[in-house]
Design an enzyme around this catalytic site. Structure first.
Site, PDB file in Angstrom:
ATOM      1  N   GLU A   1       0.822  -1.205   0.000  1.00 22.26           N
ATOM      2  CA  GLU A   1       0.000   0.000   0.000  1.00 22.26           C
ATOM      3  C   GLU A   1       0.859   1.259   0.000  1.00 22.26           C
ATOM      4  O   GLU A   1       1.886   1.317   0.669  1.00 22.26           O
ATOM      5  CB  GLU A   1      -0.884  -0.023   1.260  1.00 22.26           C
ATOM      6  CG  GLU A   1      -1.806   1.154   1.391  1.00 22.26           C
ATOM      7  CD  GLU A   1      -2.733   1.013   2.607  1.00 22.26           C
ATOM      8  OE1 GLU A   1      -3.200  -0.109   2.891  1.00 22.26           O
ATOM      9  OE2 GLU A   1      -2.968   2.027   3.265  1.00 22.26           O
TER      10      GLU A   1
ATOM     11  N   GLU B   1      -2.846  10.950   2.533  1.00 21.50           N
ATOM     12  CA  GLU B   1      -4.027  11.152   3.373  1.00 21.50           C
ATOM     13  C   GLU B   1      -4.085  12.583   3.859  1.00 21.50           C
ATOM     14  O   GLU B   1      -3.050  13.230   4.062  1.00 21.50           O
ATOM     15  CB  GLU B   1      -3.995  10.203   4.571  1.00 21.50           C
ATOM     16  CG  GLU B   1      -4.293   8.782   4.157  1.00 21.50           C
ATOM     17  CD  GLU B   1      -3.920   7.792   5.226  1.00 21.50           C
ATOM     18  OE1 GLU B   1      -2.776   7.869   5.715  1.00 21.50           O
ATOM     19  OE2 GLU B   1      -4.754   6.966   5.564  1.00 21.50           O
TER      20      GLU B   1
ATOM     21  N   ARG C   1      -6.984   3.730  -5.743  1.00 22.06           N
ATOM     22  CA  ARG C   1      -8.242   3.934  -5.013  1.00 22.06           C
ATOM     23  C   ARG C   1      -8.304   5.358  -4.485  1.00 22.06           C
ATOM     24  O   ARG C   1      -7.288   5.938  -4.108  1.00 22.06           O
ATOM     25  CB  ARG C   1      -8.338   2.952  -3.834  1.00 22.06           C
ATOM     26  CG  ARG C   1      -8.187   1.497  -4.288  1.00 22.06           C
ATOM     27  CD  ARG C   1      -8.288   0.523  -3.128  1.00 22.06           C
ATOM     28  NE  ARG C   1      -8.001  -0.839  -3.595  1.00 22.06           N
ATOM     29  CZ  ARG C   1      -8.177  -1.935  -2.881  1.00 22.06           C
ATOM     30  NH1 ARG C   1      -8.648  -1.859  -1.648  1.00 22.06           N
ATOM     31  NH2 ARG C   1      -7.894  -3.121  -3.377  1.00 22.06           N
TER      32      ARG C   1
ATOM     33  N   TRP D   1     -13.629   9.016   4.236  1.00 22.90           N
ATOM     34  CA  TRP D   1     -14.334   8.321   5.320  1.00 22.90           C
ATOM     35  C   TRP D   1     -14.124   9.089   6.606  1.00 22.90           C
ATOM     36  O   TRP D   1     -13.266   9.983   6.678  1.00 22.90           O
ATOM     37  CB  TRP D   1     -13.859   6.879   5.453  1.00 22.90           C
ATOM     38  CG  TRP D   1     -12.411   6.696   5.793  1.00 22.90           C
ATOM     39  CD1 TRP D   1     -11.349   6.978   4.984  1.00 22.90           C
ATOM     40  CD2 TRP D   1     -11.865   6.194   7.013  1.00 22.90           C
ATOM     41  NE1 TRP D   1     -10.172   6.676   5.619  1.00 22.90           N
ATOM     42  CE2 TRP D   1     -10.454   6.181   6.870  1.00 22.90           C
ATOM     43  CE3 TRP D   1     -12.413   5.724   8.219  1.00 22.90           C
ATOM     44  CZ2 TRP D   1      -9.597   5.741   7.871  1.00 22.90           C
ATOM     45  CZ3 TRP D   1     -11.548   5.278   9.210  1.00 22.90           C
ATOM     46  CH2 TRP D   1     -10.163   5.281   9.043  1.00 22.90           C
TER      47      TRP D   1
ATOM     48  N   THR E   1      -8.016   5.313  16.549  1.00 19.09           N
ATOM     49  CA  THR E   1      -8.353   5.773  15.200  1.00 19.09           C
ATOM     50  C   THR E   1      -8.841   7.219  15.231  1.00 19.09           C
ATOM     51  O   THR E   1      -8.451   8.040  14.398  1.00 19.09           O
ATOM     52  CB  THR E   1      -9.438   4.861  14.583  1.00 19.09           C
ATOM     53  OG1 THR E   1      -8.949   3.527  14.562  1.00 19.09           O
ATOM     54  CG2 THR E   1      -9.790   5.293  13.178  1.00 19.09           C
TER      55      THR E   1
END
Ligand SMILES: *[C@@H]1O[C@H](CO)[C@@H](O)[C@H](O)[C@H]1NC(C)=O
Ligand SMILES: *[C@@H]1O[C@H](CO)[C@@H](O)[C@H](O)[C@H]1NC(C)=O
Ligand SMILES: *[C@@H]1O[C@H](CO)[C@@H](O)[C@H](O)[C@H]1NC(C)=O
Ligand SMILES: *[C@@H]1O[C@H](CO)[C@@H](O)[C@H](O)[C@H]1NC(C)=O
Ligand SMILES: *[C@@H]1O[C@H](CO)[C@@H](O)[C@H](O)[C@H]1NC(C)=O
Ligand SMILES: *[C@@H]1O[C@H](CO)[C@@H](O)[C@H](O)[C@H]1NC(C)=O
Ligand SMILES: *[C@@H]1O[C@H](CO)[C@@H](O)[C@H](O)[C@H]1NC(C)=O
Ligand SMILES: *[C@@H]1O[C@H](CO)[C@@H](O)[C@H](O)[C@H]1NC(C)=O
Ligand SMILES: *[C@@H]1O[C@H](CO)[C@@H](O)[C@H](O)[C@H]1NC(C)=O
Length: 497
Positions: free
Chosen positions: A119, A123, A204, A208, A219
């Site tokens: 990956e 972000e 991708r 979210w 998180t």
């Protein structure tokens, strides 16, 4: 180690918890279907839904489209619109022009993800308008110590579009912001290559709520705090993505369970994704549109050059005119009368051109427009290489393209129906238009030749003089003898002026 200063220890373990990091089949454990390759370089412009539907799967939510490109919106709990490319790249570069979403805890992301969970990430935390995060993972190893790094961007990432680029080879990974290199990860620096992303990747993009109250504390902390949905909606905008695949082929296949780049087999052939992209890029022009795009001199040449193609093009205009005027029968009838008159005039123009020895092959137009400038069979074929004129050869539509055949007017239903596609490569077998009362239509092949009509009509194949001419155009007596007109296959086609 920047990360450590921001995050608590629990967050470190949770950092890679993305809504979109999943795999359908992990080739480290099992044998998976081959990965369809992109195999080309392409810029996806997200100004219409087809860009997404042709080349990406929407894996969650819905995407909308506006002046700022594709819109990925979190409006309420649980929203996480995400797209995933239908193709894979095997080393390459990805440049995304995007604007991140606002909103504390909201994560906008660009992710390269492989089947075995290699990956590469960009972000953006909705609570932070100044920095972009870069990250990577190898083979799904989520033991994170010092992988995530934040870099300042020249201007507000939520108000301005910026170019976030990943350049990925077997030797190193690089991240660029607006063309400026911010980070380099050499292969060996990633746990001696063990954590180095090196297997075919999908592209991708999505958004979210890392700050959803339902998420774990770690998180939420990583995401920058709790998300307040009442202050939304929060939208990420993607204008375009330039994706360059550094491999070419039809598909990529894991030949063993090692997950090493050396184990990836490139299956040669044509990428179906690339073919879809190429097909979508070719404007789909109807014959009528093509005809209307021609300069009028060429149109005249086509009338004059005649033949089946000329007749067909004439029908193309008629048909398109009718199509534009479906409004009412009366209007159409009136229009038909006009069309009839125009057709007659076109025919007379053609006659006139013949009488003057004009029409047919138009060298100038051919030089600038290629075969499209030709009317039917007139003249002799000039191969592209020998084409007169100085300009480069005019690109033609690829053979696979279909064009819409214009249906015969007389055979059409009262309301014209959608034309059926015919292959452009089909040899010309265009039926001559059927005679119409009160006048006979003389276009077409031999049937169109008129005995003693001065052979003014040189379309079709020259030859027989035994065909009755139409009584409607008694031109021959006035036409002086004339020879040497180069229309038609052979001069027998107009021998008698
Ligand atoms: C293989 O599959 C097992 C069970 O699904 C899983 O626990 C394990 O992590 C997988 N190994 C790899 C390398 O993905
Ligand atoms: C794709 O882009 C790369 C540079 O990013 C270039 O080296 C390569 O030649 C391009 N490939 C094609 C097929 O144009
Ligand atoms: C989308 O962008 C492409 C490339 O810039 C352009 O050719 C096309 O006309 C645009 N389409 C729309 C609907 O704006
Ligand atoms: C995209 O969706 C199609 C149809 O559901 C599926 O066959 C294909 O595997 C998907 N592509 C990816 C990369 O997941
Ligand atoms: C944004 O992130 C950077 C890097 O982690 C940090 O230095 C900065 O303080 C953050 N800004 C806000 C408003 O949180
Ligand atoms: C996962 O990554 C960590 C950090 O680089 C490394 O110490 C560990 O050995 C890796 N685990 C595997 C199974 O490669
Ligand atoms: C984005 O940045 C990359 C890397 O610097 C560059 O190659 C590319 O041309 C840029 N794209 C645009 C649209 O500016
Ligand atoms: C999450 O954080 C809140 C506030 O910091 C704390 O009260 C709560 O106990 C934490 N929950 C867990 C499961 O750690
Ligand atoms: C790929 O497509 C081109 C043109 O469409 C064709 O000439 C070629 O034979 C194809 N190659 C394969 C391996 O199918």
């Amino acid at each position: 180690m920047q990360l450590l200063s921001i995050l608590g220890a629990s967050a470190l373990l949770l950092a890679p918890v993305f809504a979109q990091t999943f795999t359908n089949c992990n080739p480290l454990n099992t044998t998976c279907p081959e990965d369809p390759a992109l195999g080309i370089n392409h810029t996806f412009v997200f100004n219409t839904s087809t860009t997404v539907t042709d080349s990406f799967n929407i894996t969650a939510g819905a995407i909308t489209y506006g002046a700022n490109g594709a819109e990925f919106t979190v409006a309420k709990k649980g929203d996480s619109p995400t797209i995933e490319s239908q193709f894979y790249i095997f080393f390459g570069s990805v440049s995304v022009i995007m604007k991140a979403a606002t909103g504390q805890g909201i994560i906008s992301s660009i992710v390269l993800e492989s089947d075995d969970l290699d990956e590469v990430d960009w972000e953006f935390m909705g609570g932070n308008s100044t920095h972009a995060e870069t990250n990577y993972f190898g083979k799904g190893n989520t033991t994170s110590f010092d992988r995530a790094f934040y870099y300042p961007v020249s201007s507000n990432v939520q108000e301005n579009f910026h170019n976030y680029t990943t350049l990925w080879t077997s030797e190193q990974l690089q991240w660029f912001i607006d063309g400026e290199l911010v980070r380099t990860l050499p292969y060996a620096a990633a746990n001696n290559g063990n954590n180095y992303p090196q297997t075919p990747m999908t592209v991708r993009m999505g958004i979210w709520a890392g700050g959803d109250p339902g998420n774990s504390n770690g998180t939420i902390e990583w995401a920058g705090g709790l998300t307040d949905y009442s202050k939304g909606p929060y939208t990420m905008y993607v204008q375009s993505a330039t994706v360059n695949d550094f491999s070419t082929g039809k598909a990529y296949e894991y030949s063993d369970h090692s997950g090493s780049w050396q184990s990836i087999k490139i299956i040669t052939g044509n990428s179906t994704v690339a073919q879809t992209i190429a097909a979508a890029a070719v404007p789909h022009l109807s014959l009528a549109q093509k005809f209307q795009a021609l300069p009028s001199s060429t149109k005249l040449a086509i009338y004059g050059g005649g033949g089946a193609a000329g007749a067909l093009l004439l029908f193309a205009i008629i048909f398109s005119c009718i199509r534009q005027r479906r409004k009412g029968r009366q209007e159409r009838d009136a229009y038909n009368a006009k069309v009839e008159a125009e057709r007659e005039q076109a025919y007379r123009d053609q006659m006139e051109l013949r009488e003057k020895g004009l029409g047919g092959w138009d060298n100038n137009e051919y030089a600038t427009q290629g075969d499209d400038a030709l009317g039917g069979w007139g003249g002799s074929y000039v191969p592209t290489a020998q084409k007169p004129g100085n300009g480069p050869p005019v690109p033609k539509l690829p053979g696979s393209v279909t064009v819409n055949e214009v249906p015969s007017r007389t055979n059409s239903p009262a309301i014209p129906r959608a034309a059926d596609p015919v292959s452009r490569m089909q040899s010309p077998q265009l039926a001559s238009p059927t005679p119409q009362s009160p006048r006979n239509w003389n276009g077409g092949n031999q049937g169109g030749l008129i005995q003693n009509a001065g052979n003014a009509y040189s379309g079709g194949y020259g030859g027989s003089t035994n065909i009755l001419r139409s009584p409607s155009f008694p031109l021959s007596p006035q036409v002086p003898p004339q020879r040497g007109y180069p229309g038609g296959y052979n001069n027998g086609g107009y021998a008698r002026f």
